[in-house]
Design a protein around this motif. Structure first.
Motif, PDB file in Angstrom:
ATOM      1  N   ASP A   2      -0.134   3.640  -5.689  1.00 25.68           N
ATOM      2  CA  ASP A   2       0.491   2.686  -4.878  1.00 25.68           C
ATOM      3  C   ASP A   2       1.690   1.763  -5.217  1.00 25.68           C
ATOM      4  O   ASP A   2       1.547   1.411  -6.587  1.00 25.68           O
ATOM      5  N   GLY A  37       0.895  -1.338  -0.088  1.00 20.41           N
ATOM      6  CA  GLY A  37      -0.130   0.018  -0.020  1.00 20.41           C
ATOM      7  C   GLY A  37       0.966   1.262  -0.008  1.00 20.41           C
ATOM      8  O   GLY A  37       0.269   2.388  -0.343  1.00 20.41           O
ATOM      9  N   SER A  38       2.197   1.114   0.396  1.00 16.01           N
ATOM     10  CA  SER A  38       2.915   2.470   0.289  1.00 16.01           C
ATOM     11  C   SER A  38       3.356   2.780  -1.072  1.00 16.01           C
ATOM     12  O   SER A  38       3.099   1.993  -2.260  1.00 16.01           O
ATOM     13  N   SER A  39       3.852   4.097  -1.264  1.00 19.10           N
ATOM     14  CA  SER A  39       3.976   4.720  -2.470  1.00 19.10           C
ATOM     15  C   SER A  39       5.593   5.243  -2.427  1.00 19.10           C
ATOM     16  O   SER A  39       6.083   5.316  -1.564  1.00 19.10           O
TER      17      SER A  39
END
Length: 575
Positions: free
Chosen positions: A257, A178-180
């Motif tokens: 993401d 989910g991180s970018s």
């Protein structure tokens, strides 16, 4: 500067002008060079490298720029990349690395690592976590179908990349990150890890690549900007996918993401027909596992039989179901008797919750788990989810250069007329990100190329030599005939040096040093296929990690010698 470099890239050793303002401003940068933030990050990394060299007794005023490249190769590449980075770290070589660039499967490993804070200090834990994750049944059918449905229902730019994200990439890596990219800036800017570059290509320019190895085909992602490095057209990473018109932000979209980006970076590795069949085989395997293949096949066939006019593209899809005439007749018989709900295996039941001409919603109960299909995946009339299969649409995103006036008389002229970009796997051009580390603005002096490709272990370096020759880009001479002779049983280390350009060290994954005979090399390659839909055993994962580590262990002295030699050359040139 060599005039050939300047002509080929249209760039000089300067950073992009005027981009030192707010890092998240909705700004389009039309200028050759790297961003100020990348320059700052690399400078901080080089300071750390200088400290390491001085600790080793190497005195120099400028640290050599070392780039580690990871090729594509699906899950095989992701696992092997993890092993290579772990061993480079143990050998102290990763501490001397400025850039880490990847294509396709290698980006799966890279994104998983960069999602961690200061990942270089936690590679042992990351490797152990990888071993466990790939053994767990953490892939969830409900999550996958829900993700695909929501993407098709909510996203204006829904494409096969979204299907790929929740199907093959999620299934193979067993994680949805989910991180970018913008969230990994801090560790990059401090220089605690190598600066990352992720590769893609513009599908609309792929034909130009095939004809003349066009410089503009390549598209890169860094923690700070995304865009065309050659000749230089970027948007802030936080605004990639947002809608622009004439260089002005029209609509801000949520930043993409890693889950989506790794699908984009690792999509469409094969030709259209092969990839269609791979995706279809994946879903039919999953449906058969959960006892719903027959049901969904019949829904599909009912849709085709109810068409008013023939549809050649749909017929191709039906053909890929691999139904013989007897199976088709059986399905028609069931359809005519209106017994669709009897197609479930014994012990399983279906309940039609709603039914109309536009929407059919079915829930399938298996044990304690409830799966939702029907309108979630194959509605009778609304074929939104399947539409990209007919148009073969990948990587759709808003074109940040749309209606931009500054593209006149530039290599990207004409891009301003396109509302959408279609980005995909860079492996369709070269299965290693050489073009992203070769521009003189990055000043790469040593390339450590780890090739995890399926097939010819020298294809990437031969293709890069051809690309460089087409554009007068300095690159070592490559003896193609010699490499072709050794392709079936390569060594574990090759070095290419010339009077100009970077030194290249090339490491084929499977070779006669870490595998043995030609037969053993072939066996290993067959065990770790690119489209590996089955689950690797813990022994398989461990073996692949060890094979990739061996290529570093057996050649670490040669790598260090070359880095030290480049550092000493820099010291001499400063005097």
């Amino acid at each position: 500067m060599d005039p050939l470099q300047e002509d080929a890239y249209g760039a000089t050793n300067s950073t992009a002008a005027g981009d030192d303002d707010d890092d998240d401003s909705p700004k389009i940068i039309i200028h050759p060079g790297i961003s100020d933030k990348e320059k700052e990050s690399v400078d901080n990394r080089q300071k750390r490298i200088l400290e390491v060299l001085q600790t080793s007794g190497i005195k120099t005023g400028k640290a050599p720029v070392v780039a580690v490249l990871g090729s594509g190769g699906g899950l095989r590449a992701a696992i092997a990349c993890q092993g290579v980075l772990g061993e480079l770290n143990c050998a102290g070589i990763l501490d001397l690395t400025t850039y880490l660039a990847g294509v396709s499967g290698s980006t799966w490993c890279m994104s998983s690592l960069y999602a961690r804070d200061n990942w270089q200090s936690h590679l042992v834990e990351a490797e152990e976590e990888l071993k466990v994750r790939l053994q767990e049944t953490s892939w969830n059918l409900d999550t996958a179908l829900k993700g695909i449905w929501e993407a098709a229902d909510q996203l204006e730019d829904y494409s096969l990349t979204d299907v790929w994200q929740y199907s093959l990439v999620y299934y193979m890596t067993k994680e949805l990150l989910g991180s970018s990219l913008s969230q990994v800036r801090a560790q990059s800017e401090k220089g605690v890890v190598p600066y990352p570059i992720f590769a893609a290509i513009d599908n609309s320019l792929l034909s130009e690549w095939k004809e003349k190895k066009s410089l503009e085909t390549w598209f890169e992602f860094t923690p700070h900007v995304a865009g065309y490095p050659l000749p230089g057209a970027y948007v802030r990473t936080t605004h990639f996918g947002s809608k622009f018109n004439g260089g002005k932000l029209i609509k801000k979209e949520k930043e993409k993401d890693f889950a989506y980006l790794r699908a984009l970076w690792g999509s469409a590795l094969a030709d259209k027909e092969t990839t269609q069949k791979t995706i279809l085989h994946f879903f039919l395997t999953i449906f058969e596992k959960y006892g719903i293949r027959n049901y969904l096949t019949r829904i599909l066939f009912a849709q085709y039989e109810s068409r008013d006019e023939p549809d050649p593209e749909s017929d191709k899809f039906l053909t890929m179901l691999s139904l013989d005439e007897k199976e088709k007749l059986n399905i028609l018989e069931v359809l005519h008797e209106d017994h669709l709900d009897q197609s479930f295996p014994p012990g399983e039941k279906s309940t039609i919750l709603t039914s109309d001409s536009e929407n059919t919603f079915t829930q399938i109960s298996m044990g304690d788990q409830l799966y939702s299909v029907g309108s979630l995946f194959f509605p009778f009339k609304t074929w939104t989810i399947l539409k990209p299969f007919w148009t073969w649409t990948w990587g759709s995103t808003n074109n940040f250069l749309y209606q931009h006036e500054d593209l006149k008389d530039k290599p990207l002229e004409g891009m301003e007329s396109k509302e959408k970009l279609h980005l995909m796997d860079a492996g369709l051009a070269i299965n290693s990100p050489y073009p992203l580390v070769l521009p003189p603005v990055r000043d790469t002096q040593l390339i450590l190329s780890f090739d995890f490709s399926e097939g010819d272990p020298f294809e990437t370096i031969k293709a890069t030599a051809e690309y460089c020759n087409a554009h007068d880009i300095p690159f070592p001479e490559v003896d193609v005939a010699k490499l072709n002779r050794e392709a079936e049983a390569p060594s574990d280390f090759y070095i290419f040096e010339g009077k100009k350009g970077p030194v290249v060290m090339h490491f084929p994954l499977f070779n006669k040093v870490n595998c043995g005979s030609r037969e053993d090399i072939s066996k290993m390659a067959n065990t770790y296929r690119t489209f590996q839909l089955g689950q690797y055993s813990q022994e398989d994962v461990h073996q692949l990690l060890e094979l990739s580590k061996a290529n570093v262990k057996n050649n670490k002295e040669k790598i260090m010698e070359k880095i030290y030699a480049l550092a000493k050359e820099a010291l001499q040139s400063d005097k």
